[in-house]
Design a protein around this motif. Structure first.
Motif, PDB file in Angstrom:
ATOM      1  N   UNK A 166       0.931  -1.369   0.033  1.00 13.71           N
ATOM      2  CA  UNK A 166       0.065   0.032   0.163  1.00 13.71           C
ATOM      3  C   UNK A 166       0.861   1.206   0.247  1.00 13.71           C
ATOM      4  N   UNK A 167       1.825   1.293   0.823  1.00 10.82           N
ATOM      5  CA  UNK A 167       2.613   2.528   0.616  1.00 10.82           C
ATOM      6  C   UNK A 167       3.269   2.625  -0.674  1.00 10.82           C
ATOM      7  N   UNK A 168       3.767   1.615  -1.113  1.00 10.84           N
ATOM      8  CA  UNK A 168       4.534   1.642  -2.535  1.00 10.84           C
ATOM      9  C   UNK A 168       3.431   2.433  -3.584  1.00 10.84           C
ATOM     10  N   UNK A 169       2.194   1.922  -3.516  1.00 17.39           N
ATOM     11  CA  UNK A 169       1.232   2.418  -4.381  1.00 17.39           C
ATOM     12  C   UNK A 169       0.903   3.695  -4.093  1.00 17.39           C
ATOM     13  N   UNK A 170       1.029   4.238  -2.681  1.00 17.93           N
ATOM     14  CA  UNK A 170       0.728   5.560  -2.438  1.00 17.93           C
ATOM     15  C   UNK A 170       1.660   6.468  -2.905  1.00 17.93           C
ATOM     16  N   UNK A 171       2.950   6.202  -2.380  1.00 18.56           N
ATOM     17  CA  UNK A 171       4.057   7.048  -2.374  1.00 18.56           C
ATOM     18  C   UNK A 171       4.730   6.922  -4.178  1.00 18.56           C
ATOM     19  N   UNK A 172       4.324   5.767  -4.699  1.00 17.16           N
ATOM     20  CA  UNK A 172       4.974   5.749  -6.181  1.00 17.16           C
ATOM     21  C   UNK A 172       6.505   4.948  -6.344  1.00 17.16           C
ATOM     22  N   UNK A 173       6.829   4.640  -4.797  1.00 16.73           N
ATOM     23  CA  UNK A 173       8.163   4.243  -4.720  1.00 16.73           C
ATOM     24  C   UNK A 173       8.055   2.597  -4.961  1.00 16.73           C
ATOM     25  N   UNK A 174       8.057   2.134  -6.223  1.00 17.84           N
ATOM     26  CA  UNK A 174       8.266   0.517  -6.394  1.00 17.84           C
ATOM     27  C   UNK A 174       9.442  -0.108  -6.506  1.00 17.84           C
ATOM     28  N   UNK A 175      10.332   0.334  -5.776  1.00 16.45           N
ATOM     29  CA  UNK A 175      11.755  -0.208  -5.580  1.00 16.45           C
ATOM     30  C   UNK A 175      11.469  -1.839  -5.596  1.00 16.45           C
ATOM     31  N   UNK A 176      12.023  -2.548  -6.254  1.00 20.33           N
ATOM     32  CA  UNK A 176      11.728  -4.110  -5.947  1.00 20.33           C
ATOM     33  C   UNK A 176      12.303  -4.595  -4.578  1.00 20.33           C
ATOM     34  N   UNK A 177      13.135  -3.906  -4.072  1.00 22.94           N
ATOM     35  CA  UNK A 177      13.781  -4.027  -2.620  1.00 22.94           C
ATOM     36  C   UNK A 177      12.652  -4.379  -1.637  1.00 22.94           C
ATOM     37  N   UNK A 178      11.327  -3.435  -1.939  1.00 23.32           N
ATOM     38  CA  UNK A 178      10.554  -3.582  -1.163  1.00 23.32           C
ATOM     39  C   UNK A 178       9.081  -4.379  -1.434  1.00 23.32           C
TER      40      UNK A 178
END
Length: 149
Positions: free
Chosen positions: A33-45
């Motif tokens: 959810x944080x990746x979706x909201x922030x746009x940070x889709x770093x594969x580390x996460x």
């Protein structure tokens, strides 16, 4: 996360040394959810395969996700509703993994009358290891003046 107790302190109620603590278990859905909201889709996460090849050996939460837990304390517990973020320093000291229980501790360290500013020490830890620390400054509402009439 067991946050909303909704304490609400006016500036005049605060004292140096006051503190609040919350615990939050980091869930896979939080990180996604944080990746979706922030746009940070770093594969580390987000990618088990990618993250397994890193020094962490598995996916980790975004650092700013962990920092956002501080905001939960400031906005709901200490000082509580009405507090407005002015600044925040962050020192990331270790990873937070999915399934970790993050202990978020916030303590009032200085009160500045001018502008009703409150400076707080903020610390997040996992298994008694500090993973994030810093300081926040918030503006806190003053006690309303009684109506004259």
């Amino acid at each position: 996360m067991t946050v909303p107790v909704l304490n609400s302190y006016y500036f005049e109620d605060l004292k140096v040394g006051m503190r609040e603590t919350i615990l939050k278990t980091v869930m896979d859905s939080d990180v996604v959810g944080f990746a979706q909201i922030s746009g940070d889709d770093n594969p580390l996460h987000l990618s088990d395969v990618y993250a397994a090849k890193t020094r962490f050996g598995q996916r980790i939460a975004h650092g700013l996700y962990t920092a956002s837990l501080i905001s939960a304390v400031l906005g709901t517990r200490l000082p509580g509703p009405g507090a407005v973020y002015m600044s925040q320093t962050l020192n990331f000291m270790g990873p937070v993994r999915i399934g970790d229980v993050v202990v978020v501790d916030v303590e009032v360290i200085e009160l500045v009358e001018k502008g009703r500013r409150c400076r707080l020490h903020c610390e997040c830890s996992v298994d008694n290891q500090v993973v994030l620390e810093g300081e926040a400054t918030v503006m806190v509402p003053g006690r309303p003046k009684p109506a004259i009439g």
